[in-house]
Design a protein around this motif. Structure first.
Motif, mmCIF file in Angstrom:
data_model
loop_
_atom_site.group_PDB
_atom_site.id
_atom_site.type_symbol
_atom_site.label_atom_id
_atom_site.label_comp_id
_atom_site.label_asym_id
_atom_site.label_seq_id
_atom_site.Cartn_x
_atom_site.Cartn_y
_atom_site.Cartn_z
ATOM 1 N N ALA A 1 80.675 3.532 -11.343
ATOM 2 C CA ALA A 1 79.221 3.684 -11.490
ATOM 3 C C ALA A 1 78.861 3.964 -12.944
ATOM 4 O O ALA A 1 77.916 3.382 -13.496
ATOM 5 C CB ALA A 1 78.729 4.818 -10.586
ATOM 6 N N GLU A 2 79.661 4.844 -13.542
ATOM 7 C CA GLU A 2 79.421 5.215 -14.935
ATOM 8 C C GLU A 2 79.629 3.998 -15.840
ATOM 9 O O GLU A 2 78.802 3.699 -16.696
ATOM 10 C CB GLU A 2 80.421 6.315 -15.300
ATOM 11 C CG GLU A 2 79.880 7.356 -16.262
ATOM 12 C CD GLU A 2 80.882 8.499 -16.414
ATOM 13 O OE1 GLU A 2 80.984 9.308 -15.464
ATOM 14 O OE2 GLU A 2 81.558 8.552 -17.453
ATOM 15 N N LYS A 3 80.730 3.289 -15.605
ATOM 16 C CA LYS A 3 81.063 2.105 -16.430
ATOM 17 C C LYS A 3 79.997 1.022 -16.311
ATOM 18 O O LYS A 3 79.638 0.371 -17.287
ATOM 19 C CB LYS A 3 82.406 1.519 -15.972
ATOM 20 C CG LYS A 3 83.580 2.082 -16.718
ATOM 21 C CD LYS A 3 84.752 1.114 -16.667
ATOM 22 C CE LYS A 3 85.459 1.218 -17.931
ATOM 23 N NZ LYS A 3 86.416 0.995 -18.605
ATOM 24 N N ALA A 4 79.523 0.806 -15.073
ATOM 25 C CA ALA A 4 78.560 -0.277 -14.825
ATOM 26 C C ALA A 4 77.127 0.176 -15.094
ATOM 27 O O ALA A 4 76.200 -0.639 -15.058
ATOM 28 C CB ALA A 4 78.702 -0.759 -13.386
ATOM 29 N N GLY A 5 76.955 1.478 -15.329
ATOM 30 C CA GLY A 5 75.615 1.996 -15.589
ATOM 31 C C GLY A 5 74.719 1.954 -14.365
ATOM 32 O O GLY A 5 73.527 1.652 -14.450
ATOM 33 N N ILE A 6 75.308 2.216 -13.201
ATOM 34 C CA ILE A 6 74.522 2.217 -11.956
ATOM 35 C C ILE A 6 74.523 3.633 -11.376
ATOM 36 O O ILE A 6 75.555 4.312 -11.360
ATOM 37 C CB ILE A 6 75.126 1.237 -10.919
ATOM 38 C CG1 ILE A 6 75.267 -0.162 -11.528
ATOM 39 C CG2 ILE A 6 74.270 1.182 -9.663
ATOM 40 C CD1 ILE A 6 76.031 -1.141 -10.656
ATOM 41 N N ASP A 7 73.375 4.067 -10.896
ATOM 42 C CA ASP A 7 73.276 5.368 -10.232
ATOM 43 C C ASP A 7 74.126 5.318 -8.954
ATOM 44 O O ASP A 7 73.941 4.417 -8.132
ATOM 45 C CB ASP A 7 71.806 5.628 -9.874
ATOM 46 C CG ASP A 7 71.599 7.026 -9.292
ATOM 47 O OD1 ASP A 7 72.589 7.626 -8.795
ATOM 48 O OD2 ASP A 7 70.450 7.498 -9.333
ATOM 49 N N PRO A 8 75.060 6.261 -8.771
ATOM 50 C CA PRO A 8 75.907 6.234 -7.563
ATOM 51 C C PRO A 8 75.107 6.152 -6.271
ATOM 52 O O PRO A 8 75.573 5.596 -5.274
ATOM 53 C CB PRO A 8 76.668 7.558 -7.643
ATOM 54 C CG PRO A 8 76.641 7.946 -9.081
ATOM 55 C CD PRO A 8 75.384 7.374 -9.669
ATOM 56 N N LYS A 9 73.891 6.686 -6.291
ATOM 57 C CA LYS A 9 73.060 6.621 -5.076
ATOM 58 C C LYS A 9 72.686 5.195 -4.722
ATOM 59 O O LYS A 9 72.346 4.897 -3.577
ATOM 60 C CB LYS A 9 71.774 7.431 -5.282
ATOM 61 C CG LYS A 9 71.972 8.925 -5.328
ATOM 62 C CD LYS A 9 70.619 9.641 -5.276
ATOM 63 C CE LYS A 9 70.754 11.117 -5.553
ATOM 64 N NZ LYS A 9 71.145 11.423 -6.961
ATOM 65 N N ASP A 10 72.722 4.306 -5.719
ATOM 66 C CA ASP A 10 72.360 2.911 -5.464
ATOM 67 C C ASP A 10 73.564 2.037 -5.151
ATOM 68 O O ASP A 10 73.436 0.816 -5.036
ATOM 69 C CB ASP A 10 71.620 2.340 -6.691
ATOM 70 C CG ASP A 10 70.299 3.048 -6.911
ATOM 71 O OD1 ASP A 10 69.695 3.486 -5.911
ATOM 72 O OD2 ASP A 10 69.883 3.213 -8.080
ATOM 73 N N ILE A 11 74.729 2.673 -5.043
ATOM 74 C CA ILE A 11 75.942 1.912 -4.701
ATOM 75 C C ILE A 11 76.299 2.177 -3.244
ATOM 76 O O ILE A 11 76.230 3.309 -2.773
ATOM 77 C CB ILE A 11 77.127 2.333 -5.602
ATOM 78 C CG1 ILE A 11 76.822 2.000 -7.066
ATOM 79 C CG2 ILE A 11 78.421 1.653 -5.160
ATOM 80 C CD1 ILE A 11 77.923 2.408 -8.032
ATOM 81 N N ALA A 12 76.658 1.112 -2.544
ATOM 82 C CA ALA A 12 77.202 1.281 -1.190
ATOM 83 C C ALA A 12 78.606 0.691 -1.169
ATOM 84 O O ALA A 12 78.852 -0.353 -1.772
ATOM 85 C CB ALA A 12 76.320 0.577 -0.173
ATOM 86 N N VAL A 13 79.507 1.382 -0.493
ATOM 87 C CA VAL A 13 80.897 0.915 -0.401
ATOM 88 C C VAL A 13 81.214 0.527 1.043
ATOM 89 O O VAL A 13 81.002 1.309 1.966
ATOM 90 C CB VAL A 13 81.878 2.007 -0.875
ATOM 91 C CG1 VAL A 13 83.330 1.546 -0.682
ATOM 92 C CG2 VAL A 13 81.621 2.362 -2.334
ATOM 93 N N VAL A 14 81.689 -0.706 1.206
ATOM 94 C CA VAL A 14 82.115 -1.192 2.515
ATOM 95 C C VAL A 14 83.627 -1.424 2.471
ATOM 96 O O VAL A 14 84.121 -2.075 1.552
ATOM 97 C CB VAL A 14 81.402 -2.514 2.880
ATOM 98 C CG1 VAL A 14 81.968 -3.086 4.178
ATOM 99 C CG2 VAL A 14 79.893 -2.291 2.994
ATOM 100 N N SER B 1 83.428 13.204 0.925
ATOM 101 C CA SER B 1 82.253 12.844 0.139
ATOM 102 C C SER B 1 82.293 13.640 -1.157
ATOM 103 O O SER B 1 83.005 14.642 -1.260
ATOM 104 C CB SER B 1 80.978 13.150 0.918
ATOM 105 O OG SER B 1 80.940 14.522 1.240
ATOM 106 N N VAL B 2 81.566 13.159 -2.139
ATOM 107 C CA VAL B 2 81.489 13.853 -3.427
ATOM 108 C C VAL B 2 80.013 13.995 -3.782
ATOM 109 O O VAL B 2 79.271 13.008 -3.719
ATOM 110 C CB VAL B 2 82.241 13.059 -4.530
ATOM 111 C CG1 VAL B 2 82.088 13.753 -5.880
ATOM 112 C CG2 VAL B 2 83.712 12.896 -4.179
ATOM 113 N N ASN B 3 79.601 15.192 -4.093
ATOM 114 C CA ASN B 3 78.199 15.474 -4.427
ATOM 115 C C ASN B 3 77.231 14.951 -3.362
ATOM 116 O O ASN B 3 76.174 14.393 -3.671
ATOM 117 C CB ASN B 3 77.826 14.864 -5.791
ATOM 118 C CG ASN B 3 78.729 15.376 -6.898
ATOM 119 O OD1 ASN B 3 79.214 16.517 -6.835
ATOM 120 N ND2 ASN B 3 78.983 14.546 -7.889
#
Lengths: 583, 156
Positions: A338-351, A369-371
């Motif tokens: 998320a940090e590398k791609a500059g995306i807010d972790p809240k906007d990432i979903a993992v399948v 879970s984390v945070n």
């Protein structure tokens, strides 16, 4: 030479080992006797009577349990035999919910096969009263629909015999017989470990995984950055869903298909497996040198974790604190990536695509879970991925081979073999050897921990330091192993346990193999070979040689076992009461 | 409950005596039923754990045989005769009416613990067919429409 028995089946002279059943002898002579409740080595009880044959006795006999004898004359194809089999199936149909077109097992159903092969021409011949059952879909992993149950008890045998869990069984009798959990509770209220071995044992559509395709479709339509990660064992079996021979490795096509389904990035749980090895291997070395609790036991398999927490809570301190590979990778995706791609972790979903139904439950564990963000949002099985590919109209067999995405897509041979029983052990040994001895490991293959013996043991020589290890697969085998350690009969430093017999390649989320194929082929061995071959073909075969992984540690995590690594990659366990929710 | 504790001690003693013989589950369940009057969940858990079998197995056997009861019998045991004479005279309809009135299937006990409904074979009172008994009281020449009044009497 074994003691051989000579008999005649349908006029053919057959010689079969003493102790064989008529069914086994007929198979040697390539004579097909239809079966339904029979599942080799798991369920051989002669319950359904589909396999009846004429052995010259007063009544027809069930071939799957009837022992052969010298000079016996067997007829498998008389009008009387055919009529009896047909009647048995027609009676089953009279209580069967025949919504085949919308059934998850349509075209992959042993009852359908029987109807075709026996020439069923009136599926309402015995139309009459039927019991109606509520579908039990409260479990996060498994759905049971007794309206489609044929009472063969294959699921019961898998649950009791293979897994030593036994949370379903036959209840009541006669017309009211059903396979249920005790005291009418739902599966979710029992101490079911979610392994799904009942599903892959079921000949019909009475058992299936809890659907997550709708949830994944919703994620893909949500505008979120949806990342997918398939497990090692998926690539060894997905091809079977598209008519490829068992044991075909389809890594490249699988990646291409996932990309075409619309996932933003295709990362590899094999990378997560390499990461697991560095963390778990480091934990092992620390326990060995600091007098930690031994034997340390692997923690990759969520079915095993639930089994340990429920049935052997005294072994919780022995469990590695490592999260499983896909949970680790999920946590890394929502932090490092998320940090590398500059995306807010809240906007990432993992399948995650998993060979496993227990992973669906694992992903819902609050501690993973984390945070406040779950490491993994949704889990689909190998079978569900195949359904998604078919629904999308993707011509799987003709896809090009594509590569995983950087920066979490590289893997070594050590990560690949996680899908086979003994694989995690072997991968860990490839790492631990170099850490303990400070020398390069030349011979990376540890054949003593490979293969399908229920419990495997080995003494590994780490340049003078002896490491006693054991590997168990299937929780019934695991229980034997734990009992031998608990009693003091055995002493090990490190143990690998996988919940499913054969490891993840034959997990509860993998393509279903029909009983007649299972009788002739060792599915675990054939699929595992695909993984071992892939390992052998890799330039890098030790987790510590994974270049992208080195970068992850250098740029982000620091050392294996660091504070940050612990925060993201390690977890805790909870003792559970097996009767807690049975009231 | 000290009373219950004593019963469980008795059960453990029975299990200890029988557990090493093959097929111990059945006789243990029979003893358990005579000690407790039924084989309830708590009793089945103790049996399962002591024998090293699953609760599923114990429950499966207990529900297979109609002799085993999962909950204690009610204060009033309502038994309807389904012997040939009573059956011909319409006792099945009487039984169905009872099931409807008590809102339980045959073999079950009402939630208030008052009534257990059972079907029996010939009671030897064929001259009064169709016959039912409520504990020791016998009711003969029954018709379904008499049932609500009879039950009301026992509800008090």
């Amino acid at each position: 030479m074994e003691n051989m028995i000579n008999l005649t089946i349908d006029g053919v002279q057959v010689s079969a080992p003493a102790g064989s059943t008529v069914l086994e002898a007929a198979r040697l002579a390539n004579i097909h006797i239809p079966t339904l409740c029979y599942l080799k080595d798991v369920n051989q009880i002669g319950a359904c009577r589909v396999c009846v044959v004429d052995v010259g006795a007063r009544a027809l006999q069930a071939a799957c349990v009837y022992p052969i004898s010298e000079g016996m004359v067997v007829k498998t194809n008389t009008p009387e035999v055919r009529s009896a089999r047909k009647t048995v199936v027609e009676l089953l149909l009279s209580i069967h919910d025949r919504k085949c077109l919308s059934c998850v097992r349509n075209n992959n159903c042993e009852l359908q096969d029987l109807c075709r092969d026996l020439g069923i021409d009136d599926d309402d011949r015995f139309a009459g009263e039927r019991n109606h059952y509520d579908v039990d879909d409260a479990s996060v992993s498994i759905v049971r629909d007794n309206n489609k149950c044929v009472l063969c008890r294959r699921c019961v045998a898998a649950c009791h015999t293979l897994q030593n869990v036994g949370v379903i069984g036959p209840v009541r009798r006669g017309f009211n017989s059903a396979i249920e959990s005790p005291w009418k509770v739902q599966l979710a209220q029992t101490s079911c470990v979610g392994c799904g071995q009942c599903i892959v044992a079921c000949p019909v559509g009475a058992l299936k995984e809890k659907d997550s395709i709708k949830a994944v479709d919703a994620l893909l339509a949500s505008g979120k950055h949806v990342v997918v990660q398939p497990a090692p064992a998926v690539r060894a079996a997905l091809g079977e869903e598209f008519g490829m021979p068992m044991g075909t490795s389809v890594t490249g096509k699988m990646v291409a298909a996932l990309r075409r389904l619309g996932f933003a990035k295709v990362f590899d749980v094999d990378f997560g497996a390499d990461l697991t090895i560095l963390e778990e291997g480091t934990e092992l070395v620390q326990r060995l040198t600091n007098g930690g609790v031994l034997p340390m036991i692997t923690s990759c398999s969520p079915g095993w974790i639930k089994y340990c927490e429920t049935y052997n809570p005294d072994f919780i301190p022995n469990l590695s604190s490592c999260k499983s590979p896909h949970e680790m990778l999920g946590a890394v995706i929502k932090s490092y990536y998320a940090e590398k791609a500059g995306i807010d972790p809240k906007d990432i979903a993992v399948v995650s695509v998993m060979p496993c139904t227990a992973k669906k439950g694992e992903a819902k564990r609050p501690e993973l879970s984390v945070n406040g963000l779950a490491d993994v949002d949704e889990v689909i099985t190998t079978r569900e991925l195949a359904r998604m590919i078919r629904r999308a109209g993707i011509d799987f067999a003709n896809l090009p081979d594509e590569d995983f995405d950087s920066v979490l897509g590289e893997s070594t041979g050590a990560g690949v073999i996680f899908g086979a029983t003994g694989g995690v052990m072997e991968a860990a040994l490839r790492f631990a050897y170099e850490v303990v001895t400070g020398k390069e490991l030349e011979q990376v293959e540890f054949h003593e921990v490979r293969g399908l013996k229920g419990v495997k043991e080995a003494d590994i020589d780490l340049n003078g330091t002896k490491l006693s290890v054991a590997v168990a697969h299937g929780t019934a085998n695991a229980q034997k192993l734990l009992d031998s350690v608990r009693s003091g009969e055995k002493t090990y430093q490190f143990m690998e346990v996988m919940c499913c017999p054969g490891g993840c390649v034959t997990g509860g989320g993998q393509p279903i193999v029909k009983s007649d194929v299972r009788a002739g082929v060792n599915v675990s061995a054939v699929r595992a070979k695909a993984l071992y071959d892939e390992d052998a073909g890799k330039a890098r075969r030790k987790s510590q040689d994974n270049e992208e992984l080195k970068v992850l540690y250098k740029e982000y995590l620091g050392e294996p076992g660091s504070h940050k690594a612990h925060h993201l990659l390690h977890t805790t366990y909870t003792a559970r009461d097996k009767y807690e929710n049975i009231k | 409950m000290p009373d219950n504790k004593e019963k469980f001690e008795q059960l453990n003693q029975v299990i200890e005596e029988l557990k090493d013989q093959p097929g111990a589950l059945m006789p243990i369940l029979q003893h358990a039923q005579s000690i407790f009057g039924c084989v309830s969940l708590d009793v089945q858990k103790v049996i399962a754990d002591s024998l090293g079998v699953t609760l599923s197995e114990v429950y499966g056997v207990a529900t297979f045989y109609s002799q085993f009861k999962l909950k204690p019998s009610g204060k009033y045991i309502v038994s309807v005769c389904l012997g040939t004479a009573c059956y011909v005279k319409g006792s099945q309809k009487v039984l169905e009416k009872l099931s409807e009135e008590l809102k339980i299937p045959v073999g079950d006990t009402t939630d208030d613990g008052l009534f257990t409904l059972s079907a029996t074979r010939c009671l030897g009172a064929c001259g009064l067919a169709p016959v039912m008994t409520v504990n020791d009281e016998v009711y003969g020449r029954l018709t379904p429409d008499q049932i609500p009044a009879i039950i009301a009497k026992y509800r008090g």
